[in-house]
Motif scaffolding. Sequence first.
Motif, PDB file in Angstrom:
ATOM      1  N   GLN A 146       0.839  -1.193   0.000  1.00 25.99           N
ATOM      2  CA  GLN A 146       0.000   0.000   0.000  1.00 25.99           C
ATOM      3  C   GLN A 146       0.881   1.253   0.000  1.00 25.99           C
ATOM      4  O   GLN A 146       0.626   2.216  -0.704  1.00 25.99           O
ATOM      5  CB  GLN A 146      -0.872   0.028   1.268  1.00 25.99           C
ATOM      6  CG  GLN A 146      -2.182  -0.701   1.149  1.00 25.99           C
ATOM      7  CD  GLN A 146      -3.171   0.018   0.218  1.00 25.99           C
ATOM      8  OE1 GLN A 146      -2.948   0.094  -0.983  1.00 25.99           O
ATOM      9  NE2 GLN A 146      -4.264   0.513   0.759  1.00 25.99           N
ATOM     10  N   TRP A 150       0.778   3.976  -3.077  1.00 25.36           N
ATOM     11  CA  TRP A 150       0.228   5.316  -2.887  1.00 25.36           C
ATOM     12  C   TRP A 150       1.313   6.383  -2.851  1.00 25.36           C
ATOM     13  O   TRP A 150       1.085   7.505  -3.313  1.00 25.36           O
ATOM     14  CB  TRP A 150      -0.672   5.355  -1.650  1.00 25.36           C
ATOM     15  CG  TRP A 150      -1.929   4.590  -1.945  1.00 25.36           C
ATOM     16  CD1 TRP A 150      -2.237   3.317  -1.553  1.00 25.36           C
ATOM     17  CD2 TRP A 150      -3.008   5.018  -2.781  1.00 25.36           C
ATOM     18  NE1 TRP A 150      -3.453   2.917  -2.078  1.00 25.36           N
ATOM     19  CE2 TRP A 150      -3.949   3.950  -2.836  1.00 25.36           C
ATOM     20  CE3 TRP A 150      -3.298   6.176  -3.491  1.00 25.36           C
ATOM     21  CZ2 TRP A 150      -5.128   4.027  -3.558  1.00 25.36           C
ATOM     22  CZ3 TRP A 150      -4.481   6.244  -4.200  1.00 25.36           C
ATOM     23  CH2 TRP A 150      -5.385   5.184  -4.236  1.00 25.36           C
ATOM     24  N   THR A 153       1.957   7.013  -6.374  1.00 24.30           N
ATOM     25  CA  THR A 153       0.846   7.768  -6.965  1.00 24.30           C
ATOM     26  C   THR A 153       1.012   9.256  -6.640  1.00 24.30           C
ATOM     27  O   THR A 153       0.917  10.116  -7.526  1.00 24.30           O
ATOM     28  CB  THR A 153      -0.506   7.240  -6.418  1.00 24.30           C
ATOM     29  OG1 THR A 153      -0.596   5.859  -6.751  1.00 24.30           O
ATOM     30  CG2 THR A 153      -1.679   7.992  -7.015  1.00 24.30           C
ATOM     31  N   THR A 178      -2.988   5.539 -14.623  1.00 23.46           N
ATOM     32  CA  THR A 178      -2.799   5.309 -13.175  1.00 23.46           C
ATOM     33  C   THR A 178      -1.580   4.411 -12.942  1.00 23.46           C
ATOM     34  O   THR A 178      -1.077   3.776 -13.881  1.00 23.46           O
ATOM     35  CB  THR A 178      -4.027   4.585 -12.564  1.00 23.46           C
ATOM     36  OG1 THR A 178      -4.247   3.408 -13.337  1.00 23.46           O
ATOM     37  CG2 THR A 178      -5.267   5.462 -12.566  1.00 23.46           C
ATOM     38  N   ASP A 284      -3.577  -1.868  -2.810  1.00 28.20           N
ATOM     39  CA  ASP A 284      -4.997  -1.930  -3.177  1.00 28.20           C
ATOM     40  C   ASP A 284      -5.377  -0.591  -3.799  1.00 28.20           C
ATOM     41  O   ASP A 284      -5.544   0.409  -3.098  1.00 28.20           O
ATOM     42  CB  ASP A 284      -5.839  -2.205  -1.927  1.00 28.20           C
ATOM     43  CG  ASP A 284      -7.317  -2.337  -2.258  1.00 28.20           C
ATOM     44  OD1 ASP A 284      -7.682  -2.032  -3.413  1.00 28.20           O
ATOM     45  OD2 ASP A 284      -8.083  -2.747  -1.376  1.00 28.20           O
ATOM     46  N   PRO A 285      -5.527  -0.544  -5.131  1.00 27.69           N
ATOM     47  CA  PRO A 285      -5.808   0.738  -5.803  1.00 27.69           C
ATOM     48  C   PRO A 285      -7.159   1.323  -5.396  1.00 27.69           C
ATOM     49  O   PRO A 285      -7.428   2.488  -5.663  1.00 27.69           O
ATOM     50  CB  PRO A 285      -5.806   0.376  -7.286  1.00 27.69           C
ATOM     51  CG  PRO A 285      -5.175  -0.965  -7.369  1.00 27.69           C
ATOM     52  CD  PRO A 285      -5.369  -1.645  -6.072  1.00 27.69           C
ATOM     53  N   PHE A 286      -8.026   0.533  -4.752  1.00 27.29           N
ATOM     54  CA  PHE A 286      -9.356   1.047  -4.398  1.00 27.29           C
ATOM     55  C   PHE A 286      -9.444   1.482  -2.940  1.00 27.29           C
ATOM     56  O   PHE A 286     -10.504   1.853  -2.467  1.00 27.29           O
ATOM     57  CB  PHE A 286     -10.422  -0.027  -4.687  1.00 27.29           C
ATOM     58  CG  PHE A 286     -10.416  -0.427  -6.128  1.00 27.29           C
ATOM     59  CD1 PHE A 286     -10.879   0.448  -7.105  1.00 27.29           C
ATOM     60  CD2 PHE A 286      -9.900  -1.653  -6.524  1.00 27.29           C
ATOM     61  CE1 PHE A 286     -10.846   0.102  -8.437  1.00 27.29           C
ATOM     62  CE2 PHE A 286      -9.859  -2.001  -7.858  1.00 27.29           C
ATOM     63  CZ  PHE A 286     -10.331  -1.120  -8.817  1.00 27.29           C
ATOM     64  N   LEU A 287      -8.339   1.398  -2.213  1.00 29.14           N
ATOM     65  CA  LEU A 287      -8.371   1.754  -0.781  1.00 29.14           C
ATOM     66  C   LEU A 287      -7.237   2.735  -0.480  1.00 29.14           C
ATOM     67  O   LEU A 287      -6.077   2.339  -0.369  1.00 29.14           O
ATOM     68  CB  LEU A 287      -8.199   0.475   0.059  1.00 29.14           C
ATOM     69  CG  LEU A 287      -8.312   0.650   1.564  1.00 29.14           C
ATOM     70  CD1 LEU A 287      -9.761   0.889   1.967  1.00 29.14           C
ATOM     71  CD2 LEU A 287      -7.782  -0.595   2.276  1.00 29.14           C
ATOM     72  N   THR A 288      -7.576   4.031  -0.377  1.00 28.17           N
ATOM     73  CA  THR A 288      -6.531   5.035  -0.106  1.00 28.17           C
ATOM     74  C   THR A 288      -6.254   5.067   1.396  1.00 28.17           C
ATOM     75  O   THR A 288      -7.170   5.310   2.175  1.00 28.17           O
ATOM     76  CB  THR A 288      -6.998   6.441  -0.548  1.00 28.17           C
ATOM     77  OG1 THR A 288      -7.638   6.319  -1.807  1.00 28.17           O
ATOM     78  CG2 THR A 288      -5.846   7.402  -0.618  1.00 28.17           C
TER      79      THR A 288
END
Length: 366
Positions: A146, A150, A153, A178, A284-288
């Motif tokens: 993670q 992030w 990102t 992304t 997990d790209p869907f959980l910041t």
Amino acid sequence: MQPIKWLVEFVEVRLGVKELYNRELKGYLLPRNVNAWYTLGAVLLALFTLQTLTGILLLMFYVPDAAKAFASVQYIVNEVPFGWLFRMLHAIGANVIVIALLLHMLSVLFMASYKGRREFTWLSGFIIFNLTMGICLTGYLLPWSQLSFWATTVATDAAGAIPIVGDYLVEFLRGGPTVGNQTLGRFFALHVVGMPLVLLALIGAHLFCVKRRGISPPPFGPEYHATEAKPFFEHEKHPGGVPFFPNYFVKDAAIICFFIAFLLAIIFYAPGLFFPDSAFQPADPFLTPPHIKPEWYFLWAYQALKIFPSEIIGLGVQGAFMTFLALLPFIDRGPERRPAKRPLFVTCYVLGILLIVAISIWGHYS
Ligand code: HEM
């Protein structure tokens, strides 16, 4: 004849190593008052060598695929004999390299060792510094946690603030809109081959500059003399100085041992120092995650982007600061190197360090 003596003779008559040793090691004289700050270059060489060795070991088990990368690192840490050790040496070693790099740069700045026609030495070092930051950034993504996902990102997002080319640059860095498998692929290639090869060439160029020009005498004590600017190339010699080998090498080796001990102390006594909880969760790209921060040495840049009303001003200020630093030997041209005789420089130096530390702490807690 004893076997070792025979071997030395065998090599000697073919390559003339004794003459090389006498000229390049024993006969390479350093200034008499050379201090421990001059060992940091050798420390960096040793740490980069260790980084390469541990990197090769990691490469034997790591899989650069978004579906398998996290699991492969877990496998290295939990299943491979001593895998935890070489993974920690590599991950924490990167932080120790940045510490040594900053100390080397700060000591060169404080002693104004970039003066006396050492612009090439400084410039090659400055590029090495930036490239090392790039190697750290690309390496950070590889565990595919993670934190990796992030932090990358956020870091690649920053490039989007550049006018006109920003969006194109973000997509170019990520290999898509992304961060994903394609980002991992290009970061992996750059981290293990592209950037290390360029770094190796640059380190070679840096050492060539240091050796060819001759090391600067420390700007302290009664032996201090300003370097004259002659209209021709001159190697700065230090007659009556300390032989590099074995005399100074012993000091180099002692400080290298100190840094290795420091690295091992973090691994054994504070292994979580550079690993927040998000480093142990798969990406997990869907959980910041709530508090995603870059590594400590990027915090000042990260916070600087937030201080200014627009990111483009923040990027502009950072760019201007880095350009000023790169060109410093061309701007600060006076012959004086003694810190006590350069009060303006020393004041800016101390205030600059305090400011960067304060902005980084602010970034950490913001
Ligand atoms: C991989 C990273 C680096 C390595 C292996 C390295 C290695 C060395 C070595 C062995 C020396 C001679 C001994 C000493 O003063 O420590 C040296 C000197 C020097 N380095 Fe570096 N260096 C690195 C990065 C840098 C950086 C980032 C800068 C500045 C931006 C820099 C600027 C200089 C300068 C100006 C000198 C000349 C010092 C003098 O003549 O007194 N180096 N470096």
